[in-house]
Design a protein around this motif. Structure first.
Motif, PDB file in Angstrom:
ATOM      1  N   THR A 103     -11.668   5.844 -35.633  1.00  0.00           N
ATOM      2  CA  THR A 103     -10.688   5.239 -36.535  1.00  0.00           C
ATOM      3  C   THR A 103      -9.380   4.980 -35.797  1.00  0.00           C
ATOM      4  OG1 THR A 103     -11.646   6.272 -38.505  1.00  0.00           O
ATOM      5  CG2 THR A 103      -9.329   5.617 -38.618  1.00  0.00           C
ATOM      6  N   ALA A 104      -8.957   3.716 -35.815  1.00  0.00           N
ATOM      7  CA  ALA A 104      -7.756   3.314 -35.086  1.00  0.00           C
ATOM      8  C   ALA A 104      -7.518   1.835 -35.335  1.00  0.00           C
ATOM      9  CB  ALA A 104      -7.917   3.565 -33.591  1.00  0.00           C
ATOM     10  N   ASP A 120      -0.630  -2.866 -17.571  1.00  0.00           N
ATOM     11  CA  ASP A 120      -1.371  -3.832 -16.743  1.00  0.00           C
ATOM     12  C   ASP A 120      -1.605  -5.150 -17.469  1.00  0.00           C
ATOM     13  OD1 ASP A 120      -3.388  -1.094 -15.526  1.00  0.00           O
ATOM     14  OD2 ASP A 120      -1.614  -2.021 -14.618  1.00  0.00           O
ATOM     15  N   TYR A 121      -1.412  -5.151 -18.792  1.00  0.00           N
ATOM     16  CA  TYR A 121      -1.773  -6.303 -19.612  1.00  0.00           C
ATOM     17  C   TYR A 121      -0.531  -7.056 -20.077  1.00  0.00           C
ATOM     18  CZ  TYR A 121      -6.532  -4.735 -19.397  1.00  0.00           C
ATOM     19  OH  TYR A 121      -7.780  -4.393 -18.924  1.00  0.00           O
ATOM     20  N   ASP A 122      -0.593  -8.383 -19.964  1.00  0.00           N
ATOM     21  CA  ASP A 122       0.555  -9.230 -20.260  1.00  0.00           C
ATOM     22  C   ASP A 122       0.615  -9.675 -21.714  1.00  0.00           C
ATOM     23  OD1 ASP A 122       0.331 -11.002 -17.066  1.00  0.00           O
ATOM     24  OD2 ASP A 122       1.259  -9.090 -17.601  1.00  0.00           O
ATOM     25  N   TYR A 123      -0.529  -9.902 -22.303  1.00  0.00           N
ATOM     26  CA  TYR A 123      -0.570 -10.473 -23.652  1.00  0.00           C
ATOM     27  C   TYR A 123      -1.410  -9.567 -24.557  1.00  0.00           C
ATOM     28  CZ  TYR A 123       0.971 -14.588 -21.078  1.00  0.00           C
ATOM     29  OH  TYR A 123       1.654 -15.451 -20.265  1.00  0.00           O
ATOM     30  N   TRP A 124      -0.952  -9.487 -25.825  1.00  0.00           N
ATOM     31  CA  TRP A 124      -1.592  -8.598 -26.791  1.00  0.00           C
ATOM     32  C   TRP A 124      -1.793  -9.314 -28.120  1.00  0.00           C
ATOM     33  CZ3 TRP A 124      -3.046  -3.574 -25.706  1.00  0.00           C
ATOM     34  CH2 TRP A 124      -2.614  -3.061 -24.467  1.00  0.00           C
ATOM     35  N   GLY A 125      -2.866  -8.934 -28.799  1.00  0.00           N
ATOM     36  CA  GLY A 125      -3.060  -9.373 -30.166  1.00  0.00           C
ATOM     37  C   GLY A 125      -2.323  -8.462 -31.122  1.00  0.00           C
ATOM     38  N   GLN A 126      -2.431  -8.786 -32.411  1.00  0.00           N
ATOM     39  CA  GLN A 126      -1.701  -8.025 -33.432  1.00  0.00           C
ATOM     40  C   GLN A 126      -2.478  -6.808 -33.896  1.00  0.00           C
ATOM     41  OE1 GLN A 126      -3.591 -10.588 -34.083  1.00  0.00           O
ATOM     42  NE2 GLN A 126      -4.791  -9.917 -35.853  1.00  0.00           N
ATOM     43  N   GLY A 127      -3.757  -6.734 -33.541  1.00  0.00           N
ATOM     44  CA  GLY A 127      -4.569  -5.579 -33.896  1.00  0.00           C
ATOM     45  C   GLY A 127      -5.404  -5.787 -35.141  1.00  0.00           C
ATOM     46  N   THR A 128      -6.520  -5.087 -35.198  1.00  0.00           N
ATOM     47  CA  THR A 128      -7.364  -5.074 -36.393  1.00  0.00           C
ATOM     48  C   THR A 128      -7.760  -3.628 -36.655  1.00  0.00           C
ATOM     49  OG1 THR A 128      -9.324  -6.051 -37.445  1.00  0.00           O
ATOM     50  CG2 THR A 128      -9.534  -5.497 -35.103  1.00  0.00           C
ATOM     51  N   ARG A 143      -7.227   0.821 -28.230  1.00  0.00           N
ATOM     52  CA  ARG A 143      -7.091   1.284 -29.604  1.00  0.00           C
ATOM     53  C   ARG A 143      -5.955   2.296 -29.693  1.00  0.00           C
ATOM     54  NH1 ARG A 143     -12.673   4.862 -30.329  1.00  0.00           N
ATOM     55  NH2 ARG A 143     -11.997   6.707 -29.148  1.00  0.00           N
ATOM     56  N   GLN A 144      -5.418   2.400 -30.907  1.00  0.00           N
ATOM     57  CA  GLN A 144      -4.327   3.333 -31.138  1.00  0.00           C
ATOM     58  C   GLN A 144      -4.493   3.958 -32.514  1.00  0.00           C
ATOM     59  OE1 GLN A 144      -0.371   1.687 -30.689  1.00  0.00           O
ATOM     60  NE2 GLN A 144       0.483   3.708 -30.315  1.00  0.00           N
ATOM     61  N   ALA A 145      -4.648   5.262 -32.508  1.00  0.00           N
ATOM     62  CA  ALA A 145      -4.736   6.016 -33.753  1.00  0.00           C
ATOM     63  C   ALA A 145      -3.334   6.500 -34.129  1.00  0.00           C
ATOM     64  CB  ALA A 145      -5.682   7.199 -33.588  1.00  0.00           C
ATOM     65  N   PRO A 146      -3.093   6.779 -35.397  1.00  0.00           N
ATOM     66  CA  PRO A 146      -1.771   7.252 -35.827  1.00  0.00           C
ATOM     67  C   PRO A 146      -1.340   8.485 -35.051  1.00  0.00           C
ATOM     68  CG  PRO A 146      -3.109   6.686 -37.729  1.00  0.00           C
ATOM     69  CD  PRO A 146      -4.014   6.609 -36.537  1.00  0.00           C
ATOM     70  N   GLY A 147      -0.117   8.439 -34.525  1.00  0.00           N
ATOM     71  CA  GLY A 147       0.427   9.569 -33.801  1.00  0.00           C
ATOM     72  C   GLY A 147      -0.075   9.721 -32.378  1.00  0.00           C
ATOM     73  N   LYS A 148      -0.892   8.773 -31.915  1.00  0.00           N
ATOM     74  CA  LYS A 148      -1.453   8.850 -30.564  1.00  0.00           C
ATOM     75  C   LYS A 148      -1.041   7.638 -29.751  1.00  0.00           C
ATOM     76  CE  LYS A 148      -5.424  11.745 -31.655  1.00  0.00           C
ATOM     77  NZ  LYS A 148      -6.894  11.929 -31.459  1.00  0.00           N
ATOM     78  N   GLU A 149      -1.161   7.775 -28.448  1.00  0.00           N
ATOM     79  CA  GLU A 149      -0.848   6.660 -27.557  1.00  0.00           C
ATOM     80  C   GLU A 149      -1.986   5.634 -27.572  1.00  0.00           C
ATOM     81  OE1 GLU A 149       1.974   8.981 -24.290  1.00  0.00           O
ATOM     82  OE2 GLU A 149       0.065   8.116 -23.688  1.00  0.00           O
TER      83      GLU A 149
END
Length: 122
Positions: free
Chosen positions: A91-92, A108-116, A38-44
């Motif tokens: 929230t993220a 470590d991960y090769d493939y990613w989704g677009q996020g929800t 997960r990624q929250a605004p302004g965070k890694e």
């Protein structure tokens, strides 16, 4: 072409539950470790949960332990994240990802989704 498509995000209240899904295509799903980040605004972007190829082994970030459950259905090429007792801090944007070997780092991960997007109101 590998595709990971997340779904199930939304706006909920604190204490509610959500179940995220990630459908994979174009890859031998059962050969990949799957993870949720997960990624929250302004965070890694941060690791939340991972599951082995067979689904027997799982691992969680401290923030997810006891509240979130990762699972997979290799017949359906889908990985899930059940999230209970949601907090505003959850929230993220949530992403699923696929890796050849288990890891907790983004690299470590090769493939990613677009996020929800998951938004938890207080």
């Amino acid at each position: 072409q590998v595709q990971l498509v997340e779904s199930g995000g939304g706006l909920v209240q604190a204490g509610d539950s959500l179940r995220l899904s990630c459908a994979a295509s174009g890859m031998p799903f059962r050969n990949y470790v799957m993870g949720w980040f997960r990624q929250a605004p302004g965070k890694e972007r941060e690791f939340i949960a991972g599951i082995s190829r067979s689904g027997v082994s799982t691992d969680y970030a401290d923030s997810a332990k006891g509240r979130f459950t990762i699972s997979r259905d290799n017949a359906a090429n889908t990985v899930y994240l059940q999230m209970n007792s949601l907090k505003p801090a959850d929230t993220a944007a949530y992403y699923c990802a696929a890796a050849p070997f288990f890891g907790v780092g983004v690299g470590d991960y090769d493939y990613w989704g677009q996020g929800t997007q998951v938004t938890v109101s207080s």
